[in-house]
Motif scaffolding. Structure first.
Motif, short mmCIF file in Angstrom:
data_model
loop_
_atom_site.label_atom_id
_atom_site.label_comp_id
_atom_site.label_asym_id
_atom_site.label_seq_id
_atom_site.Cartn_x
_atom_site.Cartn_y
_atom_site.Cartn_z
N HIS A 31 0.85 -1.19 0.00
CA HIS A 31 0.00 0.00 0.00
C HIS A 31 0.88 1.25 0.00
CE1 HIS A 31 -3.84 -2.00 0.98
NE2 HIS A 31 -3.10 -2.81 1.71
N LEU A 70 0.34 5.18 1.56
CA LEU A 70 -0.55 5.86 2.48
C LEU A 70 -0.29 7.36 2.39
CD1 LEU A 70 -2.64 5.44 4.78
CD2 LEU A 70 -0.72 5.38 6.36
N LYS A 124 -0.31 11.21 3.42
CA LYS A 124 -0.31 12.02 4.64
C LYS A 124 -1.08 13.31 4.37
CE LYS A 124 4.23 12.14 5.00
NZ LYS A 124 5.59 12.34 5.54
N TRP A 158 -3.18 11.26 7.59
CA TRP A 158 -4.08 10.10 7.57
C TRP A 158 -5.24 10.25 8.56
CZ3 TRP A 158 0.97 10.01 9.18
CH2 TRP A 158 1.17 9.91 10.56
N ASP A 159 -5.49 11.45 9.04
CA ASP A 159 -6.63 11.66 9.95
C ASP A 159 -7.94 11.58 9.19
OD1 ASP A 159 -5.10 12.00 12.23
OD2 ASP A 159 -4.81 14.15 11.85
N GLU A 194 -10.38 5.76 9.52
CA GLU A 194 -10.79 5.67 8.12
C GLU A 194 -9.61 5.49 7.17
OE1 GLU A 194 -13.21 8.94 6.98
OE2 GLU A 194 -14.64 8.69 8.62
N LYS A 195 -8.46 6.10 7.50
CA LYS A 195 -7.37 6.16 6.53
C LYS A 195 -6.14 5.34 6.89
CE LYS A 195 -8.75 10.72 4.85
NZ LYS A 195 -8.33 12.13 4.59
#
Length: 552
Positions: free
Chosen positions: A109, A111, A113, A115-116, A120-121
């Motif tokens: 994956h 991700l 930034k 990730w708030d 959910e993230k």
């Protein structure tokens, strides 16, 4: 034993603390969270962890780190913990880096930034990482040993069977000293290869698929004699049907002749499947689907050949190649298609000895520094060209038609154009292949100039056409002129139901000419040959199975 480790690497102390805090909040009771401020520090920590014998489940690394970026770090981390799952932390501007990471270190994956909110993230990504790690593991495994010859067709077929069924194995060339010792210990000779030695020390000489499956612990025998639903075929359509059937309370068994995944399972990278913006290999996608179906209670039988389907009153009876049977209320046919045989002189003799159908990932390392030829102009051929370009000196795509645009997705065409060692030859066919013990030369015909050219190569991969292989169904199930199974509205000719139809209603949309027998995926006449549509048809077929069962 100590808890497995989740590692986070970021040179920004505030980000590093935030990631570690969120991970501990969710996973602290089951995992130890270790954080590092640089790639070098993280590698030192991983070496200590390796020496202590601890396990690393997942690594989350920032891309933009000085001295050693996240990709370079993950590449070295893989040498220490090859089974640890990997995620790259990136900013929106780093999408290209994420794609590079997919190709270089096969990240699971990326991700974005910030990730708030983590619920959910962040957490869904880490959940997927640890789930995959638990399935694959990062602990010593008892390996199956395979002794064979590189240019032996039976040896190649056993390697493919083990690899596609995710059975860990170690390959020994018959000429290696260790292979000689193993053969002597097993009381076998080199004339009996391939020889499979199971973790418990049992030696199988030139084994069949069912013999290997039973010996390495794959399920081959049904647990019951009667089911609500039998799914025949383990590609995306079959896996979708098995998953939805089992999750909705139907006693479901999936029967697969070789390995779950079908043609999709052999794809090196699927990049246009909904929900996977960074792409996913066919093996990853179908492996997850198989685990998901098993989680809901579906049975999966491997290496079982279905040779007959008959109606006995309200039951549909499936006959296996060994003569045994199981019965069911309903059937989903999801047998997919097979690549058509390449019509060229010498092909049959050299198949498995340099000529391969589909993307033989087990051959990737042997292609290092060599010239590879791929026959086909659709997505599967393009995906294989991208994959083998990482190993081969050159990859040449041989396309019968005048252009790729008619058969291949635009994104894939653009990728091929950007790879320096990939060439595309249009209006080109294979006329002959030659070699003594294995493929050595290929003769190509250019239709635009009507000239031929013979070139040296040890590797030819074929991705042409689609043959449904439905002869075993007999005359009761109506098929079109190409062998694909007709369903629903296509069965109604001039307002008349198919001959032998016993119900007052018309056939349902995915129902065949035999009530209760449904069809999903590529084997269905007029289907859309895409992974997503196959999965959707598998799910739809189960919904129609419920309607069929309710009216009984």
């Amino acid at each position: 034993m100590s808890m497995p480790i989740l590692m986070t690497v970021d040179d920004d102390p505030s980000v590093s603390r935030a990631v570690a805090r969120d991970l501990r909040r969710r996973y602290g009771s089951d995992y130890r969270v270790v954080r590092a401020d640089s790639g070098a520090d993280a590698l030192d920590a991983l070496r200590e962890i390796k020496l202590r014998g601890d396990a690393v489940a997942a690594i989350l690394a920032d891309y933009r780190m000085p001295n050693m970026n996240g990709i370079a770090f993950l590449e070295q981390a893989m040498d220490l913990f090859p089974h640890a799952r990997r995620a790259l932390l990136t900013a929106y501007a780093d999408t290209d880096a994420a794609i590079q990471a997919i190709n270089v270190v096969d990240v699971d994956h990326y991700l974005l930034k910030p990730w708030d909110p983590p619920e959910e993230k962040l957490y869904p990504v880490v959940d997927a990482l640890v789930e995959t790690w638990h399935a694959v593991g990062d602990r010593p495994v008892e390996e199956t040993k395979l002794i064979g010859h590189r240019w032996s067709r039976p040896s190649y077929e056993v390697r493919q069977f083990l690899a596609r069924n995710s059975v860990p194995y170690r390959w020994y060339s018959v000429d290696e000293p260790e292979a000689v010792r193993l053969l002597e210990a097993a009381g076998a000779t080199r004339e009996e290869i391939p020889v499979v030695i199971t973790p418990d020390g049992k030696a199988l000489r030139a084994p069949t698929g069912p013999e290997i499956a039973a010996a390495v612990g794959l399920s081959t025998e049904p647990a019951a004699e009667f089911y609500d639903l039998v799914v025949i075929g383990g590609g995306p359509a079959g896996l979708g049907a098995a998953l939805y059937g089992a999750s909705e309370g139907l006693r479901t068994v999936l029967v697969e002749k070789k390995a779950t995944g079908g043609q999709a399972g052999q794809s090196s990278r699927i990049e246009n499947y909904l929900g996977f913006p960074d792409g996913v290999s066919g093996a990853q996608l179908t492996g997850r689907a198989r685990r998901q179906a098993l989680k809901f209670g579906a049975e999966v039988l491997t290496a079982r050949d279905v040779v007959g389907l008959t109606v006995r009153g309200s039951a549909r009876v499936i006959t296996f190649g060994d003569g045994s049977e199981i019965a069911t209320h309903a059937v989903v046919l999801a047998t997919g298609v097979s690549y058509r045989s390449l019509q060229a002189e010498g092909i049959e003799r050299l198949t498995g000895q340099g000529v391969y159908y589909g993307s033989a990932s087990t051959e990737a390392q042997s292609c290092s520094g060599e010239d590879v030829y791929i026959v086909g102009g659709a997505n599967s051929a393009g995906q294989a060209a991208v994959f083998f370009s990482r190993y081969a000196r050159t990859v040449t795509l041989l396309v019968r038609g005048p252009a790729l645009e008619r058969s291949m997705s635009y994104y894939l065409i653009e990728q091929l154009r950007a790879i320096d060692n990939v060439r595309v030859r249009v209006c080109t066919t294979v006329e002959a292949v030659e070699g003594e013990e294995h493929l050595e030369r290929v003769t190509l015909r250019d239709a635009s100039t009507n000239t031929t050219e013979t070139l040296p190569t040890n590797h030819l991969f074929v991705f042409i056409g689609a043959a449904p292989r439905t002869e075993w169904l007999g005359d009761a199930i109506l098929r079109d002129s190409h062998g694909f199974v007709c369903t629903g509205p296509d069965l109604l000719r001039e307002g008349h139901r198919p001959q032998g139809w016993t119900l007052d209603r018309d056939p349902l949309y995915l129902e065949s000419s035999v009530p209760g027998v449904f069809v999903a995926g590529d084997v269905r006449s007029q289907s859309v040959k895409r992974v997503a549509s196959a999965v959707g048809e598998g799910a739809m077929a189960v919904a129609l199975v419920h309607r069929y069962l309710e009216e009984r």
